[in-house]
Scaffold this motif. Structure first.
Motif, mmCIF file in Angstrom:
data_model
loop_
_atom_site.group_PDB
_atom_site.id
_atom_site.type_symbol
_atom_site.label_atom_id
_atom_site.label_comp_id
_atom_site.label_asym_id
_atom_site.label_seq_id
_atom_site.Cartn_x
_atom_site.Cartn_y
_atom_site.Cartn_z
ATOM 1 N N UNK A 160 7.078 77.983 64.582
ATOM 2 C CA UNK A 160 6.628 78.056 65.586
ATOM 3 C C UNK A 160 7.183 78.564 66.790
ATOM 4 N N UNK A 161 7.556 79.495 66.516
ATOM 5 C CA UNK A 161 9.158 80.179 67.353
ATOM 6 C C UNK A 161 9.099 79.682 69.166
ATOM 7 N N UNK A 162 8.037 80.699 70.032
ATOM 8 C CA UNK A 162 7.635 80.822 71.643
ATOM 9 C C UNK A 162 6.915 78.726 72.241
ATOM 10 N N UNK A 163 6.856 78.365 71.104
ATOM 11 C CA UNK A 163 6.838 76.492 71.464
ATOM 12 C C UNK A 163 8.194 76.307 71.231
ATOM 13 N N UNK A 164 9.224 76.171 70.033
ATOM 14 C CA UNK A 164 10.351 75.665 70.097
ATOM 15 C C UNK A 164 10.693 76.054 71.313
ATOM 16 N N UNK A 165 11.090 77.359 71.296
ATOM 17 C CA UNK A 165 12.226 78.191 72.759
ATOM 18 C C UNK A 165 11.405 77.101 74.158
ATOM 19 N N UNK A 166 10.185 77.020 74.141
ATOM 20 C CA UNK A 166 9.354 76.369 75.743
ATOM 21 C C UNK A 166 10.143 75.077 75.761
ATOM 22 N N UNK A 167 10.190 74.170 74.561
ATOM 23 C CA UNK A 167 11.240 72.905 74.628
ATOM 24 C C UNK A 167 12.396 72.807 74.538
ATOM 25 N N UNK A 168 12.845 74.148 74.192
ATOM 26 C CA UNK A 168 14.202 73.948 74.115
ATOM 27 C C UNK A 168 14.697 74.318 75.844
ATOM 28 N N UNK A 169 14.613 74.893 75.976
ATOM 29 C CA UNK A 169 14.719 75.744 77.270
ATOM 30 C C UNK A 169 14.790 74.386 78.149
ATOM 31 N N UNK A 170 13.644 73.229 77.951
ATOM 32 C CA UNK A 170 13.570 72.479 79.223
ATOM 33 C C UNK A 170 14.816 71.579 78.696
ATOM 34 N N UNK A 171 14.970 71.539 77.356
ATOM 35 C CA UNK A 171 16.177 69.698 76.935
ATOM 36 C C UNK A 171 16.776 71.040 77.229
ATOM 37 N N UNK A 172 17.530 72.233 77.619
ATOM 38 C CA UNK A 172 18.815 72.653 77.512
ATOM 39 C C UNK A 172 19.032 72.286 79.607
ATOM 40 N N UNK A 173 17.408 72.284 80.596
ATOM 41 C CA UNK A 173 17.486 72.129 81.615
ATOM 42 C C UNK A 173 17.539 70.508 81.949
ATOM 43 N N UNK A 174 17.661 69.735 81.289
ATOM 44 C CA UNK A 174 17.652 68.625 81.723
ATOM 45 C C UNK A 174 19.214 67.743 81.356
ATOM 46 N N UNK A 175 19.097 68.733 79.694
ATOM 47 C CA UNK A 175 20.808 68.611 79.863
ATOM 48 C C UNK A 175 21.947 68.924 80.625
ATOM 49 N N UNK A 176 21.708 70.170 81.511
ATOM 50 C CA UNK A 176 22.950 70.687 82.718
ATOM 51 C C UNK A 176 22.714 69.649 83.257
ATOM 52 N N UNK A 177 21.642 69.855 83.671
ATOM 53 C CA UNK A 177 21.270 67.993 85.286
ATOM 54 C C UNK A 177 21.953 67.111 84.913
ATOM 55 N N UNK A 178 21.917 66.729 83.948
ATOM 56 C CA UNK A 178 23.112 65.476 83.032
ATOM 57 C C UNK A 178 24.080 65.854 83.061
ATOM 58 N N UNK A 179 25.103 66.984 83.186
ATOM 59 C CA UNK A 179 25.917 66.823 82.768
ATOM 60 C C UNK A 179 25.965 66.650 81.387
ATOM 61 N N UNK A 180 25.833 66.759 80.693
ATOM 62 C CA UNK A 180 26.183 66.557 79.065
ATOM 63 C C UNK A 180 25.995 67.371 78.427
ATOM 64 N N UNK A 181 26.851 67.598 78.031
ATOM 65 C CA UNK A 181 27.404 69.507 77.279
ATOM 66 C C UNK A 181 27.285 69.286 75.901
ATOM 67 N N UNK A 182 27.006 67.590 75.614
ATOM 68 C CA UNK A 182 27.215 67.387 74.524
ATOM 69 C C UNK A 182 25.792 68.231 73.853
ATOM 70 N N UNK A 183 24.604 67.242 74.499
ATOM 71 C CA UNK A 183 23.352 68.158 74.111
ATOM 72 C C UNK A 183 22.769 69.004 74.488
ATOM 73 N N UNK A 184 23.590 69.592 75.457
ATOM 74 C CA UNK A 184 23.850 71.577 75.575
ATOM 75 C C UNK A 184 23.412 72.298 74.654
ATOM 76 N N UNK A 185 25.218 71.855 74.018
ATOM 77 C CA UNK A 185 25.637 72.391 72.412
ATOM 78 C C UNK A 185 24.466 72.439 71.369
ATOM 79 N N UNK A 186 23.854 71.155 71.722
ATOM 80 C CA UNK A 186 22.884 71.017 70.180
ATOM 81 C C UNK A 186 21.971 71.588 70.542
ATOM 82 N N UNK A 187 21.350 71.451 71.660
ATOM 83 C CA UNK A 187 20.329 72.142 72.032
ATOM 84 C C UNK A 187 20.560 73.913 71.443
ATOM 85 N N UNK A 188 21.395 74.809 71.828
ATOM 86 C CA UNK A 188 21.568 76.101 71.769
ATOM 87 C C UNK A 188 21.670 75.910 70.032
#
Length: 352
Positions: A160-188
């Motif tokens: 379900x790729x469209x749904x996956x992208x939506x949640x992954x984009x949210x994860x990226x936004x929160x991780x960047x706000x947190x300054x958690x670049x490891x989490x950014x990489x794992x999400x990417x």
């Protein structure tokens, strides 16, 4: 339990740490290498499962969740999903009994990962959603990002790729706000898997190049090697077999160095991806040898991967005997894709 913690600290040092009140320094084995540490834990696996069960029956909740958490290397290495799920279901309940929200979220994330990898996508999504709700209550933004990534990866596993992208984009936004670049990489990395499924190979190469750089900077050699393994596959699909070989070898060397030669699923997958690079370069003999090596490692790590690769190796050998000039595998994302890019990806245990 003291020595299980010692193993966990050596082998999965980048994961969430939970305080372990049972650790007794004078009982601790001084393991010389990660391989030695892991081999000790493997030798005690059945004993550990028996202790977890007995402790749960006796109401020793703190000991249950702490030992399950300390066994992270075992869950990651051999993918024993029935044991992983059983132990974590007990541990999650025990963490609740102890009123330990942090332990609950860490263990529920790991349980969700096991359920997803075992194909129970809805149950996995439920676990990640529970963590998402609790993380909002206690204002744990890191757990929020991890839960969002877990849900996104579960939608990815269910195609379900469209749904996956939506949640992954949210994860990226929160991780960047947190300054958690490891989490950014794992999400990417998860985003890049979808890119490969959708034929966006150049985009996947770009994402994975950035991810392996971030993970290297973050001091996580295991996850950096996993990013390089996927980068090898993405380069191959993009037609760059030279880079595919380079990154595949680098990934393999990284896994072997980190675990001092201990068996590991992703080390085997890096061999498999190297085999596909050789197939794409029309080196059928080298590809067959690499597949055979990967298969030998899968045999003791993952029966599912072993069966998948064994069937594909038979097809490659049959093609070579028929002297067909090309034996390039079906692109990732096609219905019959044979390679590990399409296999369940739980990263390290718990994906934390």
């Amino acid at each position: 339990m003291t020595n299980a913690v010692a193993v966990s600290e050596m082998v999965t040092s980048s994961h969430d740490r939970l305080s372990c009140s049972y650790a007794k320094a004078h009982l601790r084995i001084a393991f010389a290498t990660r391989h030695d540490a892991f081999q000790w834990l493997e030798s005690q696996h059945r004993n550990c499962m028996a202790v977890i069960s007995a402790a749960a029956e006796a109401g020793l909740h703190r000991q249950v969740w702490q030992l399950v958490h300390a066994m992270r290397p075992s869950w990651r290495q051999h993918r024993r999903y029935p044991d992983w799920i059983t132990a974590h279901e007990l541990a999650v309940r025990s963490a609740i009994e102890c009123g330990n929200a942090k332990a609950y979220m860490v263990l529920a994330l790991s349980l969700g990962t096991a359920l997803r990898s075992a194909g129970s996508h809805e149950a996995a999504r439920g676990r990640f959603s529970d963590v998402l709700e609790m993380s909002a209550v206690i204002l744990d933004r890191r757990a929020t990002a991890q839960a969002l990534r877990g849900i996104g990866a579960t939608h990815c596993a269910a195609r379900r790729f469209a749904d996956a992208r939506a949640f992954l984009d949210q994860a990226l936004r929160v991780s960047k706000e947190n300054g958690s670049w490891r989490e950014v990489a794992l999400t990417d990395i998860v985003h890049a898997r979808i890119d490969m499924f959708q034929g966006r190979h150049a985009v996947a190469v770009e994402r994975l190049t950035a991810a392996q750089n971030l993970l290297t900077t973050a001091g996580d050699p295991y996850e950096a090697s996993r990013a390089r393994a996927y980068l090898s596959r993405a380069c191959c699909l993009a037609g760059d077999t030279v880079s595919a070989r380079k990154y595949g070898r680098a990934a393999r060397e990284g896994f072997l160095a980190f675990l001092a030669g201990a068996p590991d699923l992703w080390s085997a997958r890096s061999l498999e991806f190297l085999a596909f690079a050789e197939l794409a370069a029309r080196n059928a003999r080298a590809a067959q040898d690499l597949m055979a090596d990967a298969l030998a490692e899968y045999e003791v790590l993952s029966s599912t991967d072993a069966a998948r690769l064994r069937a594909h190796l038979l097809r490659v050998r049959a093609t070579a005997r028929a002297s067909v000039p090309s034996a390039v595998p079906v692109p990732v994302g096609a219905a019959s894709a044979p390679d590990a890019s399409a296999a369940p990806d739980n990263g390290r245990a718990g994906a934390q």
